[in-house]
Motif scaffolding. Structure first.
Motif, PDB file in Angstrom:
ATOM      1  N   ILE A 117       0.833  -1.204   0.000  1.00 26.76           N
ATOM      2  CA  ILE A 117       0.000   0.000   0.000  1.00 26.76           C
ATOM      3  C   ILE A 117       0.870   1.258   0.000  1.00 26.76           C
ATOM      4  O   ILE A 117       0.580   2.239  -0.688  1.00 26.76           O
ATOM      5  N   ALA A 118       1.971   1.222   0.764  1.00 25.45           N
ATOM      6  CA  ALA A 118       2.878   2.366   0.802  1.00 25.45           C
ATOM      7  C   ALA A 118       3.462   2.645  -0.578  1.00 25.45           C
ATOM      8  O   ALA A 118       3.610   3.809  -0.989  1.00 25.45           O
ATOM      9  N   ALA A 138       6.972   6.329   0.108  1.00 20.10           N
ATOM     10  CA  ALA A 138       6.427   5.198   0.865  1.00 20.10           C
ATOM     11  C   ALA A 138       7.019   5.150   2.268  1.00 20.10           C
ATOM     12  O   ALA A 138       6.305   4.925   3.260  1.00 20.10           O
ATOM     13  N   MET A 139       8.319   5.373   2.379  1.00 19.48           N
ATOM     14  CA  MET A 139       8.956   5.364   3.697  1.00 19.48           C
ATOM     15  C   MET A 139       8.425   6.513   4.554  1.00 19.48           C
ATOM     16  O   MET A 139       8.168   6.339   5.753  1.00 19.48           O
ATOM     17  N   ALA A 140       8.242   7.685   3.947  1.00 23.07           N
ATOM     18  CA  ALA A 140       7.701   8.828   4.691  1.00 23.07           C
ATOM     19  C   ALA A 140       6.304   8.516   5.218  1.00 23.07           C
ATOM     20  O   ALA A 140       5.950   8.893   6.346  1.00 23.07           O
ATOM     21  N   SER A 304      -6.372   2.427   4.475  1.00 22.89           N
ATOM     22  CA  SER A 304      -5.951   1.040   4.663  1.00 22.89           C
ATOM     23  C   SER A 304      -4.583   0.963   5.307  1.00 22.89           C
ATOM     24  O   SER A 304      -4.351   0.141   6.209  1.00 22.89           O
ATOM     25  N   PHE A 305      -3.678   1.798   4.854  1.00 22.97           N
ATOM     26  CA  PHE A 305      -2.322   1.787   5.401  1.00 22.97           C
ATOM     27  C   PHE A 305      -2.335   2.049   6.902  1.00 22.97           C
ATOM     28  O   PHE A 305      -1.757   1.308   7.697  1.00 22.97           O
ATOM     29  N   HIS A 306      -3.048   3.086   7.276  1.00 21.10           N
ATOM     30  CA  HIS A 306      -3.156   3.475   8.681  1.00 21.10           C
ATOM     31  C   HIS A 306      -3.837   2.375   9.495  1.00 21.10           C
ATOM     32  O   HIS A 306      -3.388   2.010  10.589  1.00 21.10           O
ATOM     33  N   GLY A 307      -4.929   1.799   8.953  1.00 20.89           N
ATOM     34  CA  GLY A 307      -5.670   0.770   9.671  1.00 20.89           C
ATOM     35  C   GLY A 307      -4.878  -0.519   9.831  1.00 20.89           C
ATOM     36  O   GLY A 307      -4.953  -1.178  10.872  1.00 20.89           O
ATOM     37  N   ILE A 308      -4.096  -0.895   8.807  1.00 16.61           N
ATOM     38  CA  ILE A 308      -3.344  -2.144   8.901  1.00 16.61           C
ATOM     39  C   ILE A 308      -2.163  -1.991   9.846  1.00 16.61           C
ATOM     40  O   ILE A 308      -1.747  -2.964  10.488  1.00 16.61           O
ATOM     41  N   ILE A 309      -1.621  -0.781   9.970  1.00 19.02           N
ATOM     42  CA  ILE A 309      -0.606  -0.556  11.002  1.00 19.02           C
ATOM     43  C   ILE A 309      -1.211  -0.848  12.377  1.00 19.02           C
ATOM     44  O   ILE A 309      -0.587  -1.494  13.226  1.00 19.02           O
ATOM     45  N   LEU A 310      -2.438  -0.395  12.598  1.00 15.89           N
ATOM     46  CA  LEU A 310      -3.132  -0.714  13.844  1.00 15.89           C
ATOM     47  C   LEU A 310      -3.255  -2.231  13.999  1.00 15.89           C
ATOM     48  O   LEU A 310      -3.017  -2.786  15.072  1.00 15.89           O
ATOM     49  N   GLY A 311      -3.600  -2.924  12.889  1.00 12.86           N
ATOM     50  CA  GLY A 311      -3.789  -4.370  12.948  1.00 12.86           C
ATOM     51  C   GLY A 311      -2.502  -5.122  13.225  1.00 12.86           C
ATOM     52  O   GLY A 311      -2.466  -5.992  14.107  1.00 12.86           O
ATOM     53  N   TYR A 312      -1.431  -4.808  12.488  1.00 17.77           N
ATOM     54  CA  TYR A 312      -0.202  -5.580  12.704  1.00 17.77           C
ATOM     55  C   TYR A 312       0.386  -5.321  14.084  1.00 17.77           C
ATOM     56  O   TYR A 312       0.958  -6.220  14.708  1.00 17.77           O
ATOM     57  N   SER A 313       0.223  -4.092  14.575  1.00 17.86           N
ATOM     58  CA  SER A 313       0.786  -3.782  15.893  1.00 17.86           C
ATOM     59  C   SER A 313       0.080  -4.563  16.994  1.00 17.86           C
ATOM     60  O   SER A 313       0.715  -5.050  17.932  1.00 17.86           O
ATOM     61  N   ARG A 314      -1.244  -4.735  16.871  1.00 15.38           N
ATOM     62  CA  ARG A 314      -1.977  -5.501  17.887  1.00 15.38           C
ATOM     63  C   ARG A 314      -1.635  -6.984  17.796  1.00 15.38           C
ATOM     64  O   ARG A 314      -1.617  -7.687  18.810  1.00 15.38           O
TER      65      ARG A 314
END
Length: 467
Positions: A117-118, A138-140, A304-314
């Protein structure tokens, strides 16, 4: 309780608690937001092998799989509202090894989806700023949205709902703008794997396109990982899941049909920004609509990017809390009450994937296509284990509280299970090299799992996993 399920350091639990702040609308925003980037890119790679009409058949099959899966998965989510999601369900049903398989597969899904996604975010920004290197952009994106997730789940969820609504609005605008130039003849030309008529070869293309149809819906199950942060998970999660999957099915059909009917769809089948390129057929390259689409299109990718960061972190947090990963990854930020170390750890892996062209770009596929496929392998394995856990728990724990019961049991979960097995088999056949890399990840993880039994025996007590 099994020996590995039982932690000894109960006093540590307070350092591993998440805050319950999320309501129904926020969970719906997470459900749709996790997935909505799949409407913007990724799916069009399926046209390259299946054609437009062949891909419609594949997409309908996968939509049916996801619909039955979500209705069944919701039973598990509401019965065991745990940040580990599938890891927790499989561990409850099959013990530590089952927990490892589901947890590791989910981790692959949620850690490999964000770099894809990034890269799409970078591609969209490159349209506006040709001098901007997509990988740097993408890194930013990683750095910005990891920081936002660390600040707090309430802030993160509010932002997620906002950008998700904007992303839905933008997809509706896209369909409206291209509709005057829509022609079924554009959509159907060469629609069966490059041919105008169905043949046995069309089946080959439809099966090969399965990973890209899955990309339409991948990660909606991530809502389960926000269950410990929901105010009333037994009521709000079923509503979020059901309305979320219906929203996504409608958007997927609309975007796919209107993009394919706008012009020569073959030029959209191997790129990261099919919607702006489809709109060019109708309004031209320099139209104000084009610029609006690029900027608003970023909201879908960001959601999606923001939400999946939430998902992988949990997921990382839950696995570390249970002793499946190093315990220091389960620490919660003292002020923000978010798993900040888990957020950063997943980000490091994702950024490394973005800059690993030589390692990930193989088998004649683009970097993005291989990352998407790797993520889908993790998802499909997790779906299979989750449905098996549902059947097992119905049999071995019939008295478990089930605020939501899978409708048409056992037919819905059975269809989801069979469809997932078919998807996995065809993906291995068409993506053998990626499958071997995925298997290597799982095998290395299992070696670590075997070597860290004592770590799990001394993990904090987890009442939701007690037997």
């Amino acid at each position: 309780m099994k020996a590995e399920s039982k932690g000894q350091h109960v006093g540590q639990v307070s350092h591993h608690e998440l805050k319950q702040t999320l309501g129904t609308w926020q969970l719906w925003g997470i459900a749709v937001g996790l997935v909505i980037s799949g409407e913007y890119f990724g799916w069009s790679y399926g046209w390259a092998s299946a054609g437009t009409l062949g891909f419609v058949v594949t997409a309908i099959f996968i939509a049916a799989m996801y619909t039955t899966f979500i209705f069944s998965f919701t039973e598990l989510t509401t019965s065991i509202p745990h940040a580990g999601g599938p890891f927790a369900y499989a561990r409850h049903a099959f013990g530590p090894v089952g927990g490892y398989i589901a947890g590791a597969a989910t981790l692959v899904e949620f850690v490999f989806a964000p770099p894809a996604i990034a890269l799409a975010i970078g591609a969209y920004l490159h349209v506006q700023f040709p001098g901007l290197e997509p990988k740097h952009a993408a890194m930013a994106a990683y750095l910005i949205f990891m920081a936002l997730n660390i600040v707090g789940v309430q802030v993160a969820a509010a932002f997620e709902l906002f950008v998700t609504l904007l992303a839905i609005f933008e997809l509706l605008v896209f369909m409206g703008v291209v509709s005057p130039g829509f022609a079924w003849s554009n959509f159907t030309k060469g629609g069966w794997a490059g041919a105008d008529h169905f043949s046995m070869g069309s089946f080959h293309g439809m099966f090969a396109a399965i990973p890209f149809a899955i990309w339409f819906f991948l990660a909606i199950e991530g809502v389960a990982m926000a269950a410990e942060e929901a105010k009333n998970p037994k009521r709000s999660i079923p509503i979020a899941y059901v309305t979320g999957i219906l929203t996504l099915v409608a958007l997927a059909i609309g975007v796919m049909v209107f993009a394919g009917g706008a012009g020569d769809w073959t030029k959209l089948s191997n790129i990261n920004d099919p919607l702006p390129q489809a709109m060019k057929y109708i309004v031209g390259e320099h139209s104000g609509w084009m610029h609006m689409l690029v900027w608003l299109g970023l909201f879908g990718l960001v959601a999606s990017f923001h939400g999946i960061i939430l998902g992988y972190s949990r997921q990382i947090f839950a696995l570390a809390r249970a002793g499946y990963l190093p315990e220091w990854l389960a620490k919660v930020h003292p002020r923000f009450k978010t798993p900040h170390r888990a957020i950063l750890a997943g980000g490091v892996i994702g950024i490394a994937a973005i800059y690993s062209d030589e390692l990930i770009q193989f088998a004649g596929q683009t970097l993005t296509a291989n990352i998407v496929t790797m993520s889908v392998f993790g998802a499909i394995v997790m779906y299979i284990v989750s449905m098996l856990a549902l059947f097992k728990l119905r049999r071995t724990d019939p008295n478990m509280e089930r605020p939501f019961r899978a409708p048409l049991f056992p037919f819905f979960p059975a269809f989801a299970l069979v469809a997932a097995v078919i998807s996995l088999a065809t993906m291995v056949y068409f993506n053998l090299e990626v499958a071997l890399v995925f298997a290597a990840f799982m095998a290395l993880g299992y070696v670590y799992f075997l070597a860290t039994r004592s770590q799990r025996e001394t993990a904090p007590a987890d009442a939701l996993l007690e037997e």
